[in-house]
Design a protein around this motif. Structure first.
Motif, PDB file in Angstrom:
ATOM      1  N   SER A 208      63.681  94.471  64.788  1.00 21.44           N
ATOM      2  CA  SER A 208      64.196  95.708  64.273  1.00 21.44           C
ATOM      3  C   SER A 208      63.727  97.014  64.861  1.00 21.44           C
ATOM      4  O   SER A 208      64.393  97.901  64.896  1.00 21.44           O
ATOM      5  CB  SER A 208      64.258  95.913  63.067  1.00 21.44           C
ATOM      6  OG  SER A 208      62.905  95.880  62.192  1.00 21.44           O
ATOM      7  N   GLN A 209      62.554  97.020  65.431  1.00 25.52           N
ATOM      8  CA  GLN A 209      61.997  98.091  66.186  1.00 25.52           C
ATOM      9  C   GLN A 209      61.567  97.680  67.617  1.00 25.52           C
ATOM     10  O   GLN A 209      61.279  96.595  67.755  1.00 25.52           O
ATOM     11  CB  GLN A 209      60.379  98.527  65.471  1.00 25.52           C
ATOM     12  CG  GLN A 209      60.358  98.796  63.989  1.00 25.52           C
ATOM     13  CD  GLN A 209      59.273  98.944  63.228  1.00 25.52           C
ATOM     14  OE1 GLN A 209      58.321  98.919  64.126  1.00 25.52           O
ATOM     15  NE2 GLN A 209      59.252  99.283  62.076  1.00 25.52           N
TER      16      GLN A 209
ATOM     17  N   GLN B 113      52.633  96.750  67.277  1.00 26.81           N
ATOM     18  CA  GLN B 113      54.042  96.625  67.310  1.00 26.81           C
ATOM     19  C   GLN B 113      54.624  96.042  65.980  1.00 26.81           C
ATOM     20  O   GLN B 113      53.711  95.493  65.185  1.00 26.81           O
ATOM     21  CB  GLN B 113      54.520  95.639  68.422  1.00 26.81           C
ATOM     22  CG  GLN B 113      54.177  96.111  69.674  1.00 26.81           C
ATOM     23  CD  GLN B 113      54.175  95.103  70.765  1.00 26.81           C
ATOM     24  OE1 GLN B 113      54.919  93.999  70.730  1.00 26.81           O
ATOM     25  NE2 GLN B 113      53.859  95.404  72.264  1.00 26.81           N
TER      26      GLN B 113
ATOM     27  N   GLY C 269      58.170  95.104  63.239  1.00 25.04           N
ATOM     28  CA  GLY C 269      59.644  94.887  63.126  1.00 25.04           C
ATOM     29  C   GLY C 269      59.982  93.551  62.565  1.00 25.04           C
ATOM     30  O   GLY C 269      59.251  92.694  62.666  1.00 25.04           O
TER      31      GLY C 269
END
Length: 169
Positions: free
Chosen positions: A93-94, A103, A105
């Motif tokens: 999602s990121q 990192q 998501g």
């Protein structure tokens, strides 16, 4: 190791043959082709395997057969929440930024994870570090004692075969 190199590729989508050259100290290999894939999911395993790198969800203690790392690993229990670690599940999602030291998501949909052929419900599926996915799952209640095959399927791709998780009542 002397016989294996693990590579975390840039986040740019690529597929097909890509040229690779390895440099180690003063030695450089010949250029060779390797197949790039959008997804290449795999579980992390302890040592040379076959046991998955995992933790008990309640206390983060290492999960595995008691003999794997005596005094440090214990089997999962049926119905227990556990944490599995993997890589190669693709975009989250990121957006992943090339060169970023952190990192995150979540995956658009949860992978289907089975333990011994039984569905293991997934409560969380996401990227928690550079190339490191975490899956919070529940060991199926009806799981018998023993070593069981662990498989994840996501977006048409399946993790490597031969990965085991140990369950004991």
């Amino acid at each position: 190791s002397d016989t294996q190199i693990n590579v975390l590729t840039p986040p740019d989508p690529m597929s097909g043959a890509v040229q690779v050259q390895v440099t180690n100290g003063n030695s450089t290999s010949a250029v060779f082709n390797a197949q790039a894939q959008a997804l290449s999911p795999s579980f992390f395993i302890f040592g040379g395997g076959p046991y998955v790198t995992a933790q008990h969800g309640a206390n983060y203690a290492l999960l595995g057969p008691a003999a794997l790392y005596p005094g440090y690993t214990t089997p999962a229990k049926p119905g227990e929440a556990i944490i599995l670690y993997a890589n190669g599940f693709g975009p989250t999602s990121q957006a992943v930024v090339s060169g970023a030291d952190s990192q995150g998501g979540t995956l658009a949909v949860n992978p289907v994870i089975t333990i011994g052929g039984r569905d293991a419900p997934v409560q969380y599926a996401g990227l928690i570090g550079v190339g490191l996915f975490q899956f919070n799952v529940t060991v199926p209640s009806g799981s018998p004692d023993g070593d069981h095959a662990l498989i994840a399927t996501y977006n048409g791709a399946t993790t490597q075969t031969g990965v085991l998780i140990t369950v004991q009542h």
